[in-house]
Motif scaffolding. Structure first.
Motif, PDB file in Angstrom:
ATOM      1  N   MET A   1       0.843  -1.182   0.000  1.00 29.96           N
ATOM      2  CA  MET A   1       0.000   0.000   0.000  1.00 29.96           C
ATOM      3  C   MET A   1       0.887   1.243   0.000  1.00 29.96           C
ATOM      4  N   VAL A   2       0.346   2.326  -0.524  1.00 27.15           N
ATOM      5  CA  VAL A   2       1.050   3.599  -0.591  1.00 27.15           C
ATOM      6  C   VAL A   2       0.199   4.626   0.141  1.00 27.15           C
ATOM      7  N   ALA A   3       0.839   5.404   0.999  1.00 27.06           N
ATOM      8  CA  ALA A   3       0.129   6.455   1.731  1.00 27.06           C
ATOM      9  C   ALA A   3       0.960   7.732   1.708  1.00 27.06           C
ATOM     10  N   ILE A   4       0.287   8.838   1.773  1.00 26.43           N
ATOM     11  CA  ILE A   4       0.970  10.131   1.823  1.00 26.43           C
ATOM     12  C   ILE A   4       1.501  10.337   3.248  1.00 26.43           C
ATOM     13  N   THR A   5       2.676  10.942   3.349  1.00 22.29           N
ATOM     14  CA  THR A   5       3.269  11.233   4.655  1.00 22.29           C
ATOM     15  C   THR A   5       2.852  12.641   5.101  1.00 22.29           C
ATOM     16  N   ASP A   6       3.230  12.982   6.312  1.00 20.13           N
ATOM     17  CA  ASP A   6       2.960  14.340   6.797  1.00 20.13           C
ATOM     18  C   ASP A   6       3.641  15.369   5.892  1.00 20.13           C
ATOM     19  N   GLY A   7       4.857  15.059   5.419  1.00 22.40           N
ATOM     20  CA  GLY A   7       5.548  15.968   4.502  1.00 22.40           C
ATOM     21  C   GLY A   7       4.795  16.135   3.196  1.00 22.40           C
ATOM     22  N   GLY A   8       4.231  15.045   2.690  1.00 26.16           N
ATOM     23  CA  GLY A   8       3.425  15.115   1.478  1.00 26.16           C
ATOM     24  C   GLY A   8       2.164  15.925   1.698  1.00 26.16           C
ATOM     25  N   ARG A   9       1.526  15.717   2.853  1.00 25.39           N
ATOM     26  CA  ARG A   9       0.317  16.495   3.184  1.00 25.39           C
ATOM     27  C   ARG A   9       0.644  17.981   3.284  1.00 25.39           C
ATOM     28  N   ASP A  10       1.796  18.299   3.885  1.00 22.73           N
ATOM     29  CA  ASP A  10       2.209  19.703   3.998  1.00 22.73           C
ATOM     30  C   ASP A  10       2.423  20.313   2.613  1.00 22.73           C
ATOM     31  N   LEU A  11       3.069  19.556   1.715  1.00 22.12           N
ATOM     32  CA  LEU A  11       3.289  20.060   0.359  1.00 22.12           C
ATOM     33  C   LEU A  11       1.954  20.337  -0.325  1.00 22.12           C
ATOM     34  N   VAL A  12       1.018  19.408  -0.210  1.00 20.15           N
ATOM     35  CA  VAL A  12      -0.302  19.595  -0.829  1.00 20.15           C
ATOM     36  C   VAL A  12      -0.996  20.815  -0.206  1.00 20.15           C
ATOM     37  N   ALA A  13      -0.970  20.908   1.115  1.00 27.25           N
ATOM     38  CA  ALA A  13      -1.655  22.017   1.793  1.00 27.25           C
ATOM     39  C   ALA A  13      -1.038  23.360   1.411  1.00 27.25           C
ATOM     40  N   ASN A  14       0.284  23.434   1.375  1.00 27.73           N
ATOM     41  CA  ASN A  14       0.948  24.695   1.030  1.00 27.73           C
ATOM     42  C   ASN A  14       0.677  25.099  -0.415  1.00 27.73           C
ATOM     43  N   THR A  15       0.686  24.142  -1.320  1.00 24.21           N
ATOM     44  CA  THR A  15       0.416  24.434  -2.727  1.00 24.21           C
ATOM     45  C   THR A  15      -1.058  24.756  -2.942  1.00 24.21           C
ATOM     46  N   ALA A  16      -1.917  24.124  -2.153  1.00 25.98           N
ATOM     47  CA  ALA A  16      -3.360  24.345  -2.289  1.00 25.98           C
ATOM     48  C   ALA A  16      -3.752  25.789  -1.992  1.00 25.98           C
ATOM     49  N   VAL A  17      -3.012  26.454  -1.126  1.00 24.80           N
ATOM     50  CA  VAL A  17      -3.341  27.847  -0.793  1.00 24.80           C
ATOM     51  C   VAL A  17      -3.383  28.691  -2.063  1.00 24.80           C
ATOM     52  N   GLU A  18      -2.341  28.590  -2.882  1.00 20.52           N
ATOM     53  CA  GLU A  18      -2.291  29.384  -4.115  1.00 20.52           C
ATOM     54  C   GLU A  18      -3.180  28.801  -5.207  1.00 20.52           C
ATOM     55  N   THR A  19      -3.305  27.483  -5.223  1.00 18.54           N
ATOM     56  CA  THR A  19      -4.159  26.848  -6.222  1.00 18.54           C
ATOM     57  C   THR A  19      -5.612  27.262  -6.024  1.00 18.54           C
ATOM     58  N   LEU A  20      -6.044  27.347  -4.781  1.00 18.41           N
ATOM     59  CA  LEU A  20      -7.425  27.763  -4.500  1.00 18.41           C
ATOM     60  C   LEU A  20      -7.695  29.184  -4.980  1.00 18.41           C
ATOM     61  N   VAL A  21      -6.696  30.049  -4.900  1.00 20.88           N
ATOM     62  CA  VAL A  21      -6.855  31.412  -5.420  1.00 20.88           C
ATOM     63  C   VAL A  21      -7.114  31.352  -6.925  1.00 20.88           C
ATOM     64  N   LEU A  22      -6.345  30.513  -7.628  1.00 21.62           N
ATOM     65  CA  LEU A  22      -6.565  30.349  -9.072  1.00 21.62           C
ATOM     66  C   LEU A  22      -7.953  29.790  -9.353  1.00 21.62           C
ATOM     67  N   LEU A  23      -8.360  28.779  -8.597  1.00 28.02           N
ATOM     68  CA  LEU A  23      -9.669  28.172  -8.833  1.00 28.02           C
ATOM     69  C   LEU A  23     -10.801  29.170  -8.606  1.00 28.02           C
ATOM     70  N   ARG A  24     -10.662  30.027  -7.623  1.00 25.22           N
ATOM     71  CA  ARG A  24     -11.670  31.084  -7.419  1.00 25.22           C
ATOM     72  C   ARG A  24     -11.672  32.054  -8.600  1.00 25.22           C
TER      73      ARG A  24
END
Length: 154
Positions: free
Chosen positions: A99-122
């Motif tokens: 099985m493959v799971a995201i780590t805390d570091g992966g979650r942090d990368l997604v969360a940090n990138t999502a901040v700017e991505t959400l601005v684009l999506l809006r």
């Protein structure tokens, strides 16, 4: 195909495939710099997003959910594991299955990138209309489902 049949095809820019690719490119072009800044490829981002959304999956599940070819997923998972963004474990129900799971570091990368991505999506919602975008997503999902019977058996 005879040239007579080819003349009946719509111009590529107005074809279903051409139009959908142009729309994908319009969506992704502003996101690519954010992914470069996060030091991930589009395919790596898709894998991280899938794992963040779905939880632990086997490699085949990742490939299906991220719409990637299994050999590509194998390479991507190795790269992400080497960077500590995902981890591999044995399935508790079947020790032979990995099985493959995201780590805390992966979650942090997604969360940090999502901040700017959400601005684009809006911004996309503002430019196209929130309801129109919602309808487009619904219709695109319906198109994908309707075309599944046309998929070749691999």
């Amino acid at each position: 195909m005879s040239s007579n049949h080819a003349r009946k095809l719509p111009r590529y820019a107005h074809s279903l495939a051409g139009t959908l690719l142009a729309a994908r490119e319009a969506v992704m072009a502003p996101i690519r710099p954010l992914l470069r800044q996060a030091n991930v490829t589009e395919q790596q981002w898709r894998v991280l997003r899938v794992l963040a959304d779905e939880g632990a999956l086997d490699a085949g599940g990742v490939a299906d959910a991220a719409l990637l070819y299994p050999p590509s997923v194998t390479r991507i998972l190795k790269e992400l594991a080497d960077r500590g963004l995902i981890e591999r474990t044995s399935d508790p129900a079947d020790a032979r299955r990995r099985m493959v799971a995201i780590t805390d570091g992966g979650r942090d990368l997604v969360a940090n990138t999502a901040v700017e991505t959400l601005v684009l999506l809006r911004g996309y919602e503002d430019a196209f209309g929130k309801e129109r975008l919602h309808n487009l997503l619904r219709e695109a999902a319906a198109l994908s489902a309707a075309l599944r019977p046309f998929q070749p058996d691999d």
